[in-house]
Design an enzyme around this catalytic site. Structure first.
Site, PDB file in Angstrom:
ATOM      1  N   GLY A   9       0.842  -1.200   0.000  1.00 40.30           N
ATOM      2  CA  GLY A   9       0.000   0.000   0.000  1.00 40.30           C
ATOM      3  C   GLY A   9       0.870   1.240   0.000  1.00 40.30           C
ATOM      4  N   ASP A  57      -1.424  -7.763  -5.308  1.00 38.57           N
ATOM      5  CA  ASP A  57      -2.590  -7.690  -4.422  1.00 38.57           C
ATOM      6  C   ASP A  57      -2.205  -8.471  -3.163  1.00 38.57           C
ATOM      7  OD1 ASP A  57      -4.978  -8.174  -3.066  1.00 38.57           O
ATOM      8  OD2 ASP A  57      -6.149  -8.385  -4.910  1.00 38.57           O
ATOM      9  N   ASN A  81       1.413  -2.495   5.284  1.00 34.43           N
ATOM     10  CA  ASN A  81       0.631  -1.271   5.519  1.00 34.43           C
ATOM     11  C   ASN A  81      -0.706  -1.261   4.771  1.00 34.43           C
ATOM     12  OD1 ASN A  81       0.303   1.857   5.872  1.00 34.43           O
ATOM     13  ND2 ASN A  81       0.425   1.527   3.643  1.00 34.43           N
ATOM     14  N   TYR A 146     -13.615  -3.586  10.294  1.00 37.52           N
ATOM     15  CA  TYR A 146     -12.277  -2.991  10.465  1.00 37.52           C
ATOM     16  C   TYR A 146     -11.704  -3.177  11.880  1.00 37.52           C
ATOM     17  CZ  TYR A 146      -8.755   0.761   9.753  1.00 37.52           C
ATOM     18  OH  TYR A 146      -7.605   1.505   9.649  1.00 37.52           O
ATOM     19  N   ALA A 148     -12.375  -5.434  14.193  1.00 39.56           N
ATOM     20  CA  ALA A 148     -12.071  -6.848  14.432  1.00 39.56           C
ATOM     21  C   ALA A 148     -10.867  -7.286  13.615  1.00 39.56           C
ATOM     22  CB  ALA A 148     -13.292  -7.706  14.091  1.00 39.56           C
ATOM     23  N   ALA A 149     -10.800  -6.838  12.369  1.00 37.77           N
ATOM     24  CA  ALA A 149      -9.685  -7.222  11.509  1.00 37.77           C
ATOM     25  C   ALA A 149      -8.370  -6.650  12.045  1.00 37.77           C
ATOM     26  CB  ALA A 149      -9.930  -6.742  10.081  1.00 37.77           C
ATOM     27  N   LYS A 150      -8.378  -5.389  12.477  1.00 38.96           N
ATOM     28  CA  LYS A 150      -7.148  -4.761  12.980  1.00 38.96           C
ATOM     29  C   LYS A 150      -6.733  -5.362  14.332  1.00 38.96           C
ATOM     30  CE  LYS A 150      -6.073  -1.760   9.752  1.00 38.96           C
ATOM     31  NZ  LYS A 150      -4.869  -1.941   8.924  1.00 38.96           N
TER      32      LYS A 150
HETATM   33  N1  LIG Z   1      -5.380   7.294   7.516  1.00 38.12           N
HETATM   34  C1  LIG Z   1      -5.790   6.972   8.723  1.00 38.12           C
HETATM   35  O1  LIG Z   1      -6.452   7.767   9.398  1.00 38.12           O
HETATM   36  C2  LIG Z   1      -5.440   5.627   9.337  1.00 38.12           C
HETATM   37  C3  LIG Z   1      -5.654   5.469  10.696  1.00 38.12           C
HETATM   38  C4  LIG Z   1      -5.367   4.239  11.276  1.00 38.12           C
HETATM   39  C5  LIG Z   1      -4.861   3.226  10.502  1.00 38.12           C
HETATM   40  N2  LIG Z   1      -4.660   3.398   9.167  1.00 38.12           N
HETATM   41  C6  LIG Z   1      -4.110   2.284   8.405  1.00 38.12           C
HETATM   42  O2  LIG Z   1      -2.975   2.732   7.699  1.00 38.12           O
HETATM   43  C7  LIG Z   1      -2.830   1.945   6.509  1.00 38.12           C
HETATM   44  C8  LIG Z   1      -2.710   2.861   5.316  1.00 38.12           C
HETATM   45  O3  LIG Z   1      -3.932   3.574   5.191  1.00 38.12           O
HETATM   46  P1  LIG Z   1      -4.058   4.961   4.411  1.00 38.12           P
HETATM   47  O4  LIG Z   1      -4.796   5.860   5.292  1.00 38.12           O
HETATM   48  O5  LIG Z   1      -2.755   5.362   3.880  1.00 38.12           O
HETATM   49  O6  LIG Z   1      -5.060   4.489   3.257  1.00 38.12           O
HETATM   50  P2  LIG Z   1      -5.076   4.820   1.699  1.00 38.12           P
HETATM   51  O7  LIG Z   1      -6.400   4.335   1.220  1.00 38.12           O
HETATM   52  O8  LIG Z   1      -4.690   6.237   1.450  1.00 38.12           O
HETATM   53  O9  LIG Z   1      -3.918   3.911   1.109  1.00 38.12           O
HETATM   54  C9  LIG Z   1      -3.991   2.509   1.152  1.00 38.12           C
HETATM   55  C10 LIG Z   1      -3.158   1.945   0.023  1.00 38.12           C
HETATM   56  O10 LIG Z   1      -3.283   0.508   0.094  1.00 38.12           O
HETATM   57  C11 LIG Z   1      -3.484   0.022  -1.228  1.00 38.12           C
HETATM   58  N3  LIG Z   1      -4.207  -1.243  -1.194  1.00 38.12           N
HETATM   59  C12 LIG Z   1      -5.494  -1.464  -0.816  1.00 38.12           C
HETATM   60  N4  LIG Z   1      -5.820  -2.745  -0.984  1.00 38.12           N
HETATM   61  C13 LIG Z   1      -4.711  -3.376  -1.459  1.00 38.12           C
HETATM   62  C14 LIG Z   1      -4.419  -4.712  -1.820  1.00 38.12           C
HETATM   63  N5  LIG Z   1      -5.353  -5.676  -1.751  1.00 38.12           N
HETATM   64  N6  LIG Z   1      -3.175  -5.000  -2.256  1.00 38.12           N
HETATM   65  C15 LIG Z   1      -2.234  -4.025  -2.352  1.00 38.12           C
HETATM   66  N7  LIG Z   1      -2.435  -2.746  -2.006  1.00 38.12           N
HETATM   67  C16 LIG Z   1      -3.673  -2.426  -1.565  1.00 38.12           C
HETATM   68  C17 LIG Z   1      -4.296   1.118  -1.930  1.00 38.12           C
HETATM   69  O11 LIG Z   1      -4.217   1.007  -3.338  1.00 38.12           O
HETATM   70  C18 LIG Z   1      -3.660   2.374  -1.374  1.00 38.12           C
HETATM   71  O12 LIG Z   1      -2.583   2.822  -2.155  1.00 38.12           O
HETATM   72  C19 LIG Z   1      -4.045   1.019   6.458  1.00 38.12           C
HETATM   73  O13 LIG Z   1      -3.707  -0.252   6.970  1.00 38.12           O
HETATM   74  C20 LIG Z   1      -5.045   1.707   7.365  1.00 38.12           C
HETATM   75  O14 LIG Z   1      -5.967   0.808   7.892  1.00 38.12           O
HETATM   76  C21 LIG Z   1      -4.942   4.589   8.562  1.00 38.12           C
END
Ligand SMILES: NC(=O)c1ccc[n+]([C@@H]2O[C@H](COP(=O)([O-])OP(=O)(O)OC[C@H]3O[C@@H](n4cnc5c(N)ncnc54)[C@H](O)[C@@H]3O)[C@@H](O)[C@H]2O)c1
Length: 251
Positions: A9, A57, A81, A146, A148-150
């Site tokens: 990601g 993926d 991530n 979300y 539960a998964a996290k």
């Molecule tokens: N932004 C927040 O507020 C926040 C808070 C807590 C946790 N998180 C966690 O941080 C991580 C990043 O989130 P973000 O906010 O940057 O989200 P985002 O949606 O901006 O980016 C997520 C990235 O993951 C990629 N992705 C999604 N499914 C995929 C797959 N099956 N295979 C490969 N890549 C995949 C997407 O294409 C995207 O580029 C996540 O795990 C999210 O749960 C984010």
């Protein structure tokens, strides 16, 4: 020798911030995401050279194996991530949405950690950092599968740390709170939500993607050489703030 890292990601949001910081620290990166063009665009902004755009993926073990093969070396650091959220009340959410969230967040993290771990074992060292969330600590209503998964990712991190520790591999996770970026960008586009949430945090503001990246890269570094199985909560103190929100005395 140049250190290497794969970030899933990695093309945008928190993943892109992690890639920026890692590249500035001298890492050669495998930026892994669903679309190669997005990875390549991000790489165009990174300092350093030799970074590789990896299209995969995380829910597909074959595409993940191919991405690691394409990267060509065992990464010193693996950051799982990639994540998604499918909002919806539990009584309303479709099973397909519930499954999709578990599949990307939990199964995808397992596949990434397994692929990295199997390769790291051969060199007897490595660091894996998984991305959880404040939702792993305290579930947010309306977040579907979300939380539960996290929480599953947090427990998987502990479990991996037990099995991989004796093999020289550390496994930790980072739990971001209210972050002003990535998937939360639409949420904080509403100034009322920004004020409500930012104001409820003991540090009185939303967090930055760069602040999450620093926590990830600290856990990945040798400075955290004796830290494993740990969830580092990066939330400005909000997870423990219930008594701040409910004071004993009201003026
Ligand atoms: N932004 C927040 O507020 C926040 C808070 C807590 C946790 N998180 C966690 O941080 C991580 C990043 O989130 P973000 O906010 O940057 O989200 P985002 O949606 O901006 O980016 C997520 C990235 O993951 C990629 N992705 C999604 N499914 C995929 C797959 N099956 N295979 C490969 N890549 C995949 C997407 O294409 C995207 O580029 C996540 O795990 C999210 O749960 C984010």
């Amino acid at each position: 020798m140049t250190r290497t890292a794969i970030v899933t990601g990695g093309a945008r949001g928190l993943g892109a911030a992690i890639c920026q910081l890692a590249a500035s620290q001298g890492y050669r990166l495998g930026v892994l995401d669903l679309r190669r063009e997005d990875c390549a665009s991000l790489i165009g902004t990174l300092p350093g050279s030799g970074h590789v755009a990896l299209q995969a993926d995380v829910t597909d073990e074959h595409s993940m194996r191919a991405a690691f093969d394409e990267f060509g070396v065992t990464p010193d650091v693996m950051v799982n991530n990639a994540g998604i959220v499918r909002f919806g009340a539990l009584l309303e959410q479709s099973v397909a949405d519930f499954r999709a969230s578990v599949e990307v967040n939990l199964v995808g993290t397992y596949i990434g950690a397994r692929e990295a771990g199997r390769r790291m074992v051969a060199q007897g060292r490595g660091a894996i950092v998984n991305m959880t969330s404040l939702n792993a600590v305290t579930p947010g209503p309306g977040a579907g599968a979300y939380p539960a998964a996290k929480a599953g990712v947090a427990k998987l991190t502990e479990h991996l740390s037990l099995e991989l520790g004796p093999l020289g591999i550390r496994v930790n996770c980072v739990a971001p709170g209210f972050i002003d970026g990535g998937m939360s960008t639409p949420v904080y586009a509403d100034p009322r939500v920004r004020q409500l949430r930012g104001g409820a945090v003991p540090l009185r503001r939303l967090g930055l993607v760069e602040e999450v990246a620093k926590a990830v890269m600290w856990l990945a570094s040798d400075d955290a050489a004796y830290v494993t199985g740990h969830q580092l909560v990066v939330d400005g103190g909000v997870a423990h703030s219930v008594l701040l929100q409910l004071p004993r005395k009201v003026d």
